[in-house]
Design a protein around this motif. Structure first.
Motif, PDB file in Angstrom:
ATOM      1  N   ALA A 170      22.198  67.095  25.660  1.00 18.93           N
ATOM      2  CA  ALA A 170      23.403  66.341  25.287  1.00 18.93           C
ATOM      3  C   ALA A 170      24.350  67.200  24.462  1.00 18.93           C
ATOM      4  N   VAL A 196      24.576  61.259  23.969  1.00 15.81           N
ATOM      5  CA  VAL A 196      25.767  62.111  23.952  1.00 15.81           C
ATOM      6  C   VAL A 196      26.678  61.735  22.789  1.00 15.81           C
ATOM      7  N   ASP A 251      26.834  60.621  32.327  1.00 13.57           N
ATOM      8  CA  ASP A 251      25.445  60.752  32.768  1.00 13.57           C
ATOM      9  C   ASP A 251      25.222  59.650  33.792  1.00 13.57           C
TER      10      ASP A 251
END
Length: 320
Positions: A170, A196, A251
């Motif tokens: 991340a 993230v 993602d």
């Protein structure tokens, strides 16, 4: 006030990473510096080494020369007055046998340099840490800033699931997405539990998150609060996002917490193109055709492997 030593205009960044992280590390280097290297990068760009999960430290170059005695002849102009210091020989991993310098010789180099500096040497917790390192046929000396593994503190959090990306991945993805975050607005519109978001917020980056699943949004909010960061996370489908951003980090949903059909995944990419100038997409599937159909151009990419055998891999794709 007289300067204690010259101001640096160039920097050396030392690197370390696991073999399975080579591709990811190289992509982050290209994003941050425009070049890649196995173990050291020289650049005029000054960044905090703690941003990267792969940077060991940053040498702010004060002097350079063709030999250690030449460096020693330059450092005698440093007068630290009442400040303490330490000189460290900076080790570089993966050097050839011919390039390696024996431990005893490293200590002798540190002493040869240290004796020429006006100040008080202190081996533990000095006021100033200096470094010396050989690179491409020259020697470089300067102040050395060690990287702090901030992401380590984010590994254990109140809410998590096994298929979430790692904190190291991340953090690297955030650097790839926004190498220079000043003035930029970032969105993670499929934020899940906020891995993230936590990394970006820890770097002071202007990012907001959203997800259509209220359960993971609650988890993301809890994780952000747990680390004492302030971040906005909304329950919202990307199709309903009306604001425009400089970068979207996505993602792609694929697990039981964030189920999405192929059609929905394609729609996510199309909406990312609608709401952002640039996107960094993390996916376990080949989505090149879908990315092209959305109007994005793939400008760079890497494979991020999980585990030494690469049994589980994700693609990190930079799109503009």
């Amino acid at each position: 006030m007289t300067e204690l030593y010259p101001q640096a205009t160039e920097y050396l960044y030392t690197y370390t990473h696991a073999l399975e992280e080579s591709s990811l590390c190289a992509l982050e280097q290209r994003a941050l510096f425009g070049l890649e290297s196995d173990n050291i990068i020289r650049s005029k760009l000054s960044i905090d080494p703690s941003r990267s999960p792969f940077i060991k430290g940053k040498l702010s170059i004060l002097f350079s020369g063709t030999s250690v005695p030449e460096i020693a002849g330059q450092v005698d102009q440093i007068d630290l007055r009442d400040q303490t210091f330490k000189v460290r020989f900076i080790k570089i991993n993966d050097l050839s046998k011919e390039q390696k310098i024996a431990f005893v010789d490293q200590r002798m180099i540190e002493k040869e340099i240290g004796w020429r500096i006006i100040g008080t040497a202190k081996m533990k917790d000095p006021d100033i840490l200096f470094g010396i390192v050989p690179f491409e046929g020259r020697w470089y000396f300067g102040t050395y800033q060690e990287s702090k593994p901030i992401w380590h503190h984010h590994v254990i959090k109140p809410q998590e699931y096994s298929t979430a990306i790692s904190t190291r991945l991340a953090r690297a993805v955030v650097n790839i997405a926004v190498p220079n975050p000043s003035g930029l607005r970032i969105i993670d519109p499929c934020c899940g539990i906020g891995t993230v978001l936590v990394e970006a917020l820890s770097m002071g980056i202007n990012i907001v998150g959203s997800d259509r699943n209220p359960l993971v949004v609650n988890g993301s909010r809890e994780n952000i609060a747990y680390f004492n960061y302030n971040g906005i996370v909304e329950v919202k489908d990307i199709a309903d996002e009306e604001s425009y951003y400089d970068v979207a980090i996505i993602d792609m949903p694929y697990n039981l917490y964030s189920q999405a059909t192929t059609e929905e995944q394609v729609a996510i990419i199309k909406h990312a193109k609608r709401i952002a100038n640039k996107a960094v997409i993390i996916t376990i599937e080949n989505m090149d055709n879908e990315i092209a159909q959305a109007g994005f151009i793939i400008t760079d990419r890497c494979v991020a492997n999980k585990g030494k055998k690469g049994l589980f891999s994700r693609q990190v794709i930079v799109c503009e």
